[in-house]
Structures are given as C-alpha cells and as structure tokens.
Motif scaffolding. Structure first.
Motif, PDB file in Angstrom:
ATOM      1  N   GLN A  44      16.369  13.376  -8.398  1.00  9.63           N
ATOM      2  CA  GLN A  44      16.525  13.430  -6.944  1.00  9.63           C
ATOM      3  C   GLN A  44      15.265  13.981  -6.276  1.00  9.63           C
ATOM      4  O   GLN A  44      14.831  13.489  -5.217  1.00  9.63           O
ATOM      5  CB  GLN A  44      17.730  14.297  -6.590  1.00  9.63           C
ATOM      6  N   ALA A  45      14.660  14.993  -6.883  1.00  3.24           N
ATOM      7  CA  ALA A  45      13.447  15.591  -6.324  1.00  3.24           C
ATOM      8  C   ALA A  45      12.308  14.584  -6.297  1.00  3.24           C
ATOM      9  O   ALA A  45      11.552  14.498  -5.319  1.00  3.24           O
ATOM     10  CB  ALA A  45      13.056  16.833  -7.131  1.00  3.24           C
ATOM     11  N   ARG A  46      12.160  13.796  -7.380  1.00  3.89           N
ATOM     12  CA  ARG A  46      11.109  12.779  -7.412  1.00  3.89           C
ATOM     13  C   ARG A  46      11.348  11.724  -6.331  1.00  3.89           C
ATOM     14  O   ARG A  46      10.404  11.233  -5.699  1.00  3.89           O
ATOM     15  CB  ARG A  46      11.064  12.109  -8.789  1.00  3.89           C
ATOM     16  N   THR A  47      12.616  11.359  -6.141  1.00  9.01           N
ATOM     17  CA  THR A  47      12.941  10.392  -5.094  1.00  9.01           C
ATOM     18  C   THR A  47      12.606  10.954  -3.721  1.00  9.01           C
ATOM     19  O   THR A  47      11.968  10.285  -2.890  1.00  9.01           O
ATOM     20  CB  THR A  47      14.431  10.013  -5.156  1.00  9.01           C
ATOM     21  N   ALA A  48      13.014  12.198  -3.466  1.00  7.43           N
ATOM     22  CA  ALA A  48      12.738  12.819  -2.162  1.00  7.43           C
ATOM     23  C   ALA A  48      11.237  12.938  -1.909  1.00  7.43           C
ATOM     24  O   ALA A  48      10.774  12.768  -0.778  1.00  7.43           O
ATOM     25  CB  ALA A  48      13.402  14.196  -2.098  1.00  7.43           C
ATOM     26  N   LEU A  49      10.466  13.204  -2.965  1.00 10.51           N
ATOM     27  CA  LEU A  49       9.012  13.315  -2.817  1.00 10.51           C
ATOM     28  C   LEU A  49       8.410  12.013  -2.310  1.00 10.51           C
ATOM     29  O   LEU A  49       7.434  12.018  -1.547  1.00 10.51           O
ATOM     30  CB  LEU A  49       8.387  13.708  -4.154  1.00 10.51           C
ATOM     31  N   ARG A  50       8.970  10.887  -2.707  1.00  6.55           N
ATOM     32  CA  ARG A  50       8.463   9.586  -2.268  1.00  6.55           C
ATOM     33  C   ARG A  50       8.633   9.378  -0.762  1.00  6.55           C
ATOM     34  O   ARG A  50       7.907   8.594  -0.154  1.00  6.55           O
ATOM     35  CB  ARG A  50       9.171   8.459  -3.020  1.00  6.55           C
ATOM     36  N   PHE A  51       9.579  10.079  -0.155  1.00  8.95           N
ATOM     37  CA  PHE A  51       9.839   9.923   1.276  1.00  8.95           C
ATOM     38  C   PHE A  51       9.009  10.888   2.131  1.00  8.95           C
ATOM     39  O   PHE A  51       9.099  10.848   3.356  1.00  8.95           O
ATOM     40  CB  PHE A  51      11.326  10.151   1.569  1.00  8.95           C
ATOM     41  N   THR A  52       8.236  11.750   1.498  1.00  7.28           N
ATOM     42  CA  THR A  52       7.439  12.701   2.267  1.00  7.28           C
ATOM     43  C   THR A  52       6.236  12.013   2.897  1.00  7.28           C
ATOM     44  O   THR A  52       5.787  10.957   2.439  1.00  7.28           O
ATOM     45  CB  THR A  52       6.943  13.863   1.381  1.00  7.28           C
ATOM     46  N   GLY A  53       5.709  12.612   3.947  1.00  7.58           N
ATOM     47  CA  GLY A  53       4.529  12.088   4.632  1.00  7.58           C
ATOM     48  C   GLY A  53       3.963  13.153   5.548  1.00  7.58           C
ATOM     49  O   GLY A  53       4.487  14.276   5.610  1.00  7.58           O
ATOM     50  N   PRO A  54       2.909  12.850   6.266  1.00 10.21           N
ATOM     51  CA  PRO A  54       2.297  13.839   7.159  1.00 10.21           C
ATOM     52  C   PRO A  54       3.279  14.399   8.195  1.00 10.21           C
ATOM     53  O   PRO A  54       3.232  15.579   8.538  1.00 10.21           O
ATOM     54  CB  PRO A  54       1.163  13.058   7.828  1.00 10.21           C
ATOM     55  N   ARG A  55       4.172  13.541   8.685  1.00 11.41           N
ATOM     56  CA  ARG A  55       5.110  13.995   9.708  1.00 11.41           C
ATOM     57  C   ARG A  55       6.243  14.831   9.091  1.00 11.41           C
ATOM     58  O   ARG A  55       6.786  15.720   9.735  1.00 11.41           O
ATOM     59  CB  ARG A  55       5.701  12.792  10.446  1.00 11.41           C
ATOM     60  N   GLU A  56       6.611  14.539   7.867  1.00 11.75           N
ATOM     61  CA  GLU A  56       7.699  15.253   7.193  1.00 11.75           C
ATOM     62  C   GLU A  56       7.275  15.545   5.744  1.00 11.75           C
ATOM     63  O   GLU A  56       7.628  14.815   4.828  1.00 11.75           O
ATOM     64  CB  GLU A  56       8.982  14.416   7.223  1.00 11.75           C
ATOM     65  N   PRO A  57       6.503  16.626   5.545  1.00 12.14           N
ATOM     66  CA  PRO A  57       5.949  16.906   4.206  1.00 12.14           C
ATOM     67  C   PRO A  57       6.968  17.441   3.207  1.00 12.14           C
ATOM     68  O   PRO A  57       6.724  17.401   2.003  1.00 12.14           O
ATOM     69  CB  PRO A  57       4.860  17.942   4.488  1.00 12.14           C
ATOM     70  N   VAL A  58       8.092  17.969   3.678  1.00 11.55           N
ATOM     71  CA  VAL A  58       9.123  18.503   2.785  1.00 11.55           C
ATOM     72  C   VAL A  58      10.430  17.769   3.070  1.00 11.55           C
ATOM     73  O   VAL A  58      10.909  17.758   4.205  1.00 11.55           O
ATOM     74  CB  VAL A  58       9.319  20.020   2.977  1.00 11.55           C
ATOM     75  N   VAL A  59      10.998  17.158   2.031  1.00 13.56           N
ATOM     76  CA  VAL A  59      12.226  16.374   2.202  1.00 13.56           C
ATOM     77  C   VAL A  59      13.256  16.834   1.183  1.00 13.56           C
ATOM     78  O   VAL A  59      12.958  16.941  -0.012  1.00 13.56           O
ATOM     79  CB  VAL A  59      11.948  14.867   2.019  1.00 13.56           C
ATOM     80  N   ARG A  60      14.451  17.104   1.648  1.00  9.73           N
ATOM     81  CA  ARG A  60      15.571  17.404   0.756  1.00  9.73           C
ATOM     82  C   ARG A  60      16.322  16.116   0.459  1.00  9.73           C
ATOM     83  O   ARG A  60      16.638  15.342   1.358  1.00  9.73           O
ATOM     84  CB  ARG A  60      16.522  18.406   1.409  1.00  9.73           C
ATOM     85  N   TYR A  61      16.611  15.901  -0.812  1.00 12.44           N
ATOM     86  CA  TYR A  61      17.333  14.696  -1.200  1.00 12.44           C
ATOM     87  C   TYR A  61      18.669  14.610  -0.472  1.00 12.44           C
ATOM     88  O   TYR A  61      19.091  13.516  -0.058  1.00 12.44           O
ATOM     89  CB  TYR A  61      17.560  14.682  -2.712  1.00 12.44           C
ATOM     90  N   ALA A  62      19.324  15.733  -0.286  1.00 14.92           N
ATOM     91  CA  ALA A  62      20.636  15.748   0.371  1.00 14.92           C
ATOM     92  C   ALA A  62      20.555  15.234   1.801  1.00 14.92           C
ATOM     93  O   ALA A  62      21.559  14.759   2.347  1.00 14.92           O
ATOM     94  CB  ALA A  62      21.216  17.160   0.349  1.00 14.92           C
TER      95      ALA A  62
END
Length: 344
Positions: A229-247
């Motif tokens: 889940q953490a690896r998946t959430a990392l793929r959704f990160t970007g400059p606007r949202e650098p930290v993403v929770r899978y939940a």
C-alpha cells in the motif's frame, strides 16, 4: 543428568569448572536477565572486564568485575566470540583479561554469546532508527512466513502484537532524520531498499514530514500488505501533494492496478501526453483539476480569471474534453493521474 555431571567432574577439574559455567548461564537465562545484567554477571564470574557489542545498533556494554561500567580505555580482548542468531552474526562478546587467558574463558564466552543472542531475540536491540536492511526486507516481504516475520520484528525492537505501519520514502535527506521527525516518541526503524527508503513505525504523523520528502503511507495491516500500500501511495505523490496516505486514495488506488499499456492506449491519457511538453498548460490543468473552480485556480496561479479561462479553453480543445462540465472535469482528473502513474 546431575549424576552424569558428578561423574564427569570427578574425572577432570576442567570439566567440573565447565559444568559450573554452563549451570551459571543456564540460571541467568531462566531469570530472563537483560544485556547489562548479563555483562555484570559475566565480569564478576571472569574477574575481569567483560564486553558485549551488537553490530546492528553499535551498542557496546563494558563492565568491570565490581559490576560498574568500565571507565578505563578498552584493552585488547584476551578472548572473543561471535554472537549468532538464526545463523547470522549479530554481535561480539569478549573478555579483557590481563595476561594469559583462563582455561575456562572460551567456555564462558561461548555461553555468554548464547545467552546474549537469547536476550536480543526476546527483547530486541536498543532503540535506534537505522536498521539492517535484510531484517526490514524480511518484515515487509510477501514471501516471508509469519514465524520469520515475527522474529525479525522482535529483533528490530517491536513488541509482539502491536500494529506496524510501513512508509515508502523518496528523499535526499537521511532516513534516520526523517524517521525521527515523523515518529518522535514511538518505535521507528528505517532502511534503504533499492531506490526507496522504508520506515517502520507503530505511529506516523504525516504533518511532520520535512520539505523535499515524498512519502506513501500504508495502512496498519500486516507489514507486507502495508508495504504494498505504501508503494502504491508513493506513486500518487507529487509537488502539490508530497505525502499521500493509502487510506485517503479510496477508489483512486485502483488506477495503480491498470496495466501501463492499457493506460497509454486510452484516448484521454494520450491527450494528456500531447500537452505534457508545455509546463504552463500542465500547471494550469493541474491547478484547475485540484481546485475544481476557475476563479480559485486563478487565485492559486496569481492570474486574472479571464487569462485562465483562455488557457483552459485551448487545453480543452487539445484534450477534446469539456472541462467546465462535471463529467469532463472528472475525466481530466483521472487522465492526469493515470498519466503520472506511467512514469513510476
């Protein structure tokens, strides 16, 4: 067994001494002493400085025969032995005896090493952030059996039964610094695995990640599932949202399961690729998709709303999507997200 010990001790004084050393450490292990107590008892028995060092944490314990921490500079070890656990060397024990070694020193260190390994397996090492990557990989791997995973967690210092959350990190900052910031009070371990850093913790504060860090936070399920889940959430990160929770991804996480070839063949994703060479268009579209409002996007971009409207009109023609329509906005958001996932 006792009768055999008596017969053996009658044959050789060395055997008698060895049996007494073995019995001494058996008693200590039954009492479940910790490493400092083990070092104190060993120093008293050997009547010289005894030391224990754990490789993974760098922790060193040196105790004098009087039971106090050895204050003098370390002397060369007169005798030493490795501490092994699950066929891996995790530390060293030694004696600093002036002069020649005692005939029973090897027996003493052999039993001390066994006892030290038992203590480490039971209580885990002293608190430190960086950990052995092999142990961390054993915890998060889907190929590990539960017994091996539980043993690795104990060696890393995590109490049995506590949920462990996994974080996937990309950053130029040291992992130990990041781990200490996001979990200042609880147990935390970190290790690099390939191009991604791994942080294991019982609790994570997403607001405490420093600037320049991209992090995906898994849910507190099993560590192997949390890692995926953490690896998946990392793929959704970007400059606007650098930290993403899978939940927080919800149904968006399903986009990560779409094969990349399928995404590339999608008309909307292909249209995003056509404007990707224009940073201005991409920033405008990204901001509009994030805000859902022309005027709010104009505020974020520090432009007049009429300028943003002209940009969006041109982008809409290129994408062949009506961006002012709710359905069109949803399509653009999904296409933009799917296009970004192609690069990871």
């Amino acid at each position: 067994m006792e009768a055999l010990a008596v017969r053996l001790s009658g044959l050789d004084p060395y055997v008698e001494g060895a049996i007494r050393v073995v019995a001494f450490y058996d008693t200590l292990m039954r009492r479940r002493v910790d490493l400092p107590a083990l070092a104190r008892a060993s120093a008293g028995l050997a009547e010289c400085v005894a030391g224990i060092r754990l490789h993974g944490t760098g922790r060193v314990i040196r105790v004098s025969p009087d039971g106090r921490q050895a204050s003098a500079a370390p002397a060369p070890a007169s005798t030493a032995a490795p501490v092994t656990l699950d066929e891996e060397e995790i530390g060293t024990v030694w004696l600093e005896r002036p002069g020649s070694p005692n005939p029973l020193d090897e027996v003493l260190l052999d039993r001390l090493a066994i006892a030290a390994a038992s203590v480490v397996e039971r209580y885990g090492p002293a608190r430190t952030t960086m950990a052995d990557p092999a142990l961390v990989e054993l915890v998060i791997s889907s190929d590990s059996d539960e017994a091996a995973r539980a043993r690795a967690l104990r060696l890393l210092g995590f109490a049995v039964g506590l949920p462990v959350r996994v974080v996937a990190v990309r950053s130029e900052l040291p992992l130990d610094r990041i781990g200490g910031l996001v979990c200042p009070a609880g147990q935390v371990k970190a290790a690099p695995l390939g191009d991604v850093g791994v942080i294991l913790s019982t609790a994570i504060d997403p607001a405490r990640f420093p600037a320049g860090v991209r992090a995906g936070i898994g849910a507190a399920a099993g560590p192997d599932r949390s890692w995926r889940q953490a690896r998946t959430a990392l793929r959704f990160t970007g400059p606007r949202e650098p930290v993403v929770r899978y939940a927080d991804l919800g149904a968006l996480a399903l986009l990560a399961e779409v094969p990349k070839d399928t995404s590339r063949d999608n008309a909307d994703v292909a249209a995003i690729a056509r404007i990707a060479g224009s940073p201005e268009d991409m920033e405008t579209l990204d901001t509009y998709c994030a805000t859902g409002s022309l005027r709010r996007a104009a505020d974020v971009l520090h432009l007049h709303h009429s300028s943003v409207a002209r940009r969006l009109e041109q982008i809409a023609k290129t994408l062949d999507i009506e961006l002012t329509d709710p359905t069109g906005l949803t399509r653009a958001r999904l296409a933009l997200t799917a296009w970004r996932l192609l690069d990871d």
